[in-house]
Design a protein around this motif. Structure first.
Motif, PDB file in Angstrom:
ATOM      1  N   LEU A 147       0.832  -1.203   0.000  1.00 36.79           N
ATOM      2  CA  LEU A 147       0.000   0.000   0.000  1.00 36.79           C
ATOM      3  C   LEU A 147       0.870   1.258   0.000  1.00 36.79           C
ATOM      4  O   LEU A 147       0.550   2.240  -0.640  1.00 36.79           O
ATOM      5  CB  LEU A 147      -0.932   0.002   1.208  1.00 36.79           C
ATOM      6  CG  LEU A 147      -1.935   1.142   1.268  1.00 36.79           C
ATOM      7  CD1 LEU A 147      -2.874   1.084   0.068  1.00 36.79           C
ATOM      8  CD2 LEU A 147      -2.721   1.087   2.550  1.00 36.79           C
ATOM      9  N   ARG A 148       1.994   1.219   0.699  1.00 39.51           N
ATOM     10  CA  ARG A 148       2.926   2.350   0.706  1.00 39.51           C
ATOM     11  C   ARG A 148       3.460   2.606  -0.703  1.00 39.51           C
ATOM     12  O   ARG A 148       3.519   3.749  -1.162  1.00 39.51           O
ATOM     13  CB  ARG A 148       4.090   2.079   1.669  1.00 39.51           C
ATOM     14  CG  ARG A 148       5.081   3.214   1.778  1.00 39.51           C
ATOM     15  CD  ARG A 148       6.197   2.881   2.752  1.00 39.51           C
ATOM     16  NE  ARG A 148       5.733   2.653   4.086  1.00 39.51           N
ATOM     17  CZ  ARG A 148       5.518   3.609   4.996  1.00 39.51           C
ATOM     18  NH1 ARG A 148       5.738   4.854   4.681  1.00 39.51           N
ATOM     19  NH2 ARG A 148       5.098   3.311   6.202  1.00 39.51           N
ATOM     20  N   LEU A 149       3.821   1.553  -1.411  1.00 42.16           N
ATOM     21  CA  LEU A 149       4.311   1.704  -2.787  1.00 42.16           C
ATOM     22  C   LEU A 149       3.222   2.242  -3.715  1.00 42.16           C
ATOM     23  O   LEU A 149       3.475   3.132  -4.535  1.00 42.16           O
ATOM     24  CB  LEU A 149       4.831   0.366  -3.319  1.00 42.16           C
ATOM     25  CG  LEU A 149       6.115  -0.148  -2.688  1.00 42.16           C
ATOM     26  CD1 LEU A 149       6.372  -1.576  -3.132  1.00 42.16           C
ATOM     27  CD2 LEU A 149       7.267   0.745  -3.047  1.00 42.16           C
ATOM     28  N   ARG A 150       2.010   1.699  -3.595  1.00 43.14           N
ATOM     29  CA  ARG A 150       0.909   2.182  -4.430  1.00 43.14           C
ATOM     30  C   ARG A 150       0.583   3.633  -4.127  1.00 43.14           C
ATOM     31  O   ARG A 150       0.310   4.421  -5.031  1.00 43.14           O
ATOM     32  CB  ARG A 150      -0.329   1.310  -4.217  1.00 43.14           C
ATOM     33  CG  ARG A 150      -0.185  -0.043  -4.885  1.00 43.14           C
ATOM     34  CD  ARG A 150      -1.373  -0.972  -4.726  1.00 43.14           C
ATOM     35  NE  ARG A 150      -2.659  -0.370  -4.544  1.00 43.14           N
ATOM     36  CZ  ARG A 150      -3.559  -0.791  -3.637  1.00 43.14           C
ATOM     37  NH1 ARG A 150      -3.282  -1.807  -2.859  1.00 43.14           N
ATOM     38  NH2 ARG A 150      -4.721  -0.208  -3.541  1.00 43.14           N
ATOM     39  N   SER A 151       0.620   4.004  -2.849  1.00 42.56           N
ATOM     40  CA  SER A 151       0.344   5.392  -2.457  1.00 42.56           C
ATOM     41  C   SER A 151       1.384   6.336  -3.036  1.00 42.56           C
ATOM     42  O   SER A 151       1.040   7.412  -3.540  1.00 42.56           O
ATOM     43  CB  SER A 151       0.339   5.533  -0.930  1.00 42.56           C
ATOM     44  OG  SER A 151      -0.665   4.761  -0.363  1.00 42.56           O
ATOM     45  N   TYR A 152       2.645   5.942  -2.972  1.00 43.95           N
ATOM     46  CA  TYR A 152       3.708   6.789  -3.500  1.00 43.95           C
ATOM     47  C   TYR A 152       3.556   6.964  -5.012  1.00 43.95           C
ATOM     48  O   TYR A 152       3.702   8.067  -5.542  1.00 43.95           O
ATOM     49  CB  TYR A 152       5.084   6.210  -3.165  1.00 43.95           C
ATOM     50  CG  TYR A 152       6.210   7.132  -3.536  1.00 43.95           C
ATOM     51  CD1 TYR A 152       6.491   8.245  -2.757  1.00 43.95           C
ATOM     52  CD2 TYR A 152       6.962   6.912  -4.673  1.00 43.95           C
ATOM     53  CE1 TYR A 152       7.518   9.110  -3.107  1.00 43.95           C
ATOM     54  CE2 TYR A 152       7.986   7.768  -5.025  1.00 43.95           C
ATOM     55  CZ  TYR A 152       8.259   8.862  -4.235  1.00 43.95           C
ATOM     56  OH  TYR A 152       9.265   9.724  -4.587  1.00 43.95           O
TER      57      TYR A 152
END
Length: 107
Positions: A59-64
């Motif tokens: 989710l952190r990667l997708r958010s970034y």
């Protein structure tokens, strides 16, 4: 001669983009936030809605990735490591949602 129906071999899943929605909600407050603060707020909001899937790191990667998309479209300002939503962010996001819904309905 009978014709056989043509099967679509490509599967396209059209689901709401909860990550971008939450990014827009948090950034439209006008605050200037570092990515870690921004992600924590987005993550907490998605957890409350039970829309977290794939784990926190994914989710952190997708958010970034979604955040960089907003920056490249000129809807969010990046200064050093801080981000701030610009004036037309919510309106542009609503227009994008409407266009996507129209395209899906046309199929």
């Amino acid at each position: 001669m009978a014709t056989t129906p043509i099967r679509k071999t490509r599967f396209s899943r059209r689901v709401p983009d909860h990550v971008t929605d939450e990014l827009v909600n948090v950034l439209s407050s006008g605050e200037t936030l570092e990515f870690n603060q921004l992600f924590k707020m987005v993550y907490d909001n998605l957890k409350l809605k039970n829309a977290v899937s794939g784990g926190e790191e994914m989710l952190r990667l997708r958010s970034y990735e979604k955040l960089q998309g907003l920056v490249s479209r000129g809807l969010c300002a990046k200064v050093a490591k801080t981000y701030r939503g610009l004036e037309g962010l919510r309106a542009a996001h609503q227009a994008t949602i409407a266009a996507r819904n129209t395209a899906v309905a046309a199929r």
